[in-house]
Design a protein around this motif. Sequence first.
Motif, PDB file in Angstrom:
ATOM      1  N   ARG A 296       0.831  -1.203   0.000  1.00  0.00           N
ATOM      2  CA  ARG A 296       0.000   0.000   0.000  1.00  0.00           C
ATOM      3  C   ARG A 296       0.865   1.253   0.000  1.00  0.00           C
TER       4      ARG A 296
ATOM      5  N   GLU B  87       0.770   4.229  -2.789  1.00  0.00           N
ATOM      6  CA  GLU B  87       0.527   5.628  -2.434  1.00  0.00           C
ATOM      7  C   GLU B  87       1.632   6.535  -2.953  1.00  0.00           C
TER       8      GLU B  87
ATOM      9  N   ARG C 142       6.614   7.598   6.266  1.00  0.00           N
ATOM     10  CA  ARG C 142       5.873   6.386   6.594  1.00  0.00           C
ATOM     11  C   ARG C 142       6.676   5.389   7.423  1.00  0.00           C
TER      12      ARG C 142
ATOM     13  N   GLU D 181       8.885  10.634   1.093  1.00  0.00           N
ATOM     14  CA  GLU D 181       7.629   9.961   1.419  1.00  0.00           C
ATOM     15  C   GLU D 181       7.871   8.651   2.162  1.00  0.00           C
TER      16      GLU D 181
ATOM     17  N   VAL E 208      -3.721   0.902  -4.139  1.00  0.00           N
ATOM     18  CA  VAL E 208      -4.202   1.772  -3.067  1.00  0.00           C
ATOM     19  C   VAL E 208      -5.496   1.217  -2.509  1.00  0.00           C
TER      20      VAL E 208
END
Length: 248
Positions: A18, A22, A51, A47, A248
């Motif tokens: 996921r 994204e 996460r 990014e 996603v």
Amino acid sequence: MIPIKSSDDLLRMRESGRMVAEILALLAEKVVPGITTLELDRLAERECKKRGAKPAFKGYGGFPFSICASPEDRVVHGFPDRRPLLEGEILSIDFGVVWKGFYGDSAMTLPVGKIDAAKQRLLDVTGQSLALGIAQAIPGNRLFDISHAIQSYVEAQGFSVVKEFVGHGIGRGLHEDPQVPNFGPPGQGPLLRCGMVLAIEPMINAGKCGVKVLEDGWTAVTSDGKPSAHFEHTVAITDEGPQILTAV
């Protein structure tokens, strides 16, 4: 032995997948004329940090970037650089993360602004070949049923399948057994079982199938200079059918 993932393993892989989806979606929004692939690489790394994940490719075998960025005739493993992308080009982005010990890996080819009909058809056929390959990733099939579905469709459309680079198993390692060719006879290869996870990734050339690797030791380009496209998903084989983990 082809690794079989437990239900807990698959939960972690769904999360890593996921994250990949994204971040690729964010990168896709930025692919416009004038942006550089180095800017995209830096965005992907930022990014990942947000996460709590790590870029799967950076440092892998000495690869120096977080994404593989391959415009036009570059097939795979292209180095991001400072050259602005041009209207009418296509760009393949291959990207992965590792999170809590499990990898996710996906790729897409995008238009840079408006592209011509021939390039759009190359993208459409490559994307459809991935879908056809994924549809064969079911328990009881053989590995090369995936391969044959991709090759037979692509060649019927007048394009060629890259043979030097193939898909792969994925899980605790970025590259696990088995290799997943995009060509081969149906009904051959290992039996597909629930819990196997495969990175299926057709690399399709507009011209001949041949490729060559540049002096950097990584970047593969088409031998005839014609465009190439690349799509990839991480796919789990389950009783309910193929499950795309990098969505996603």
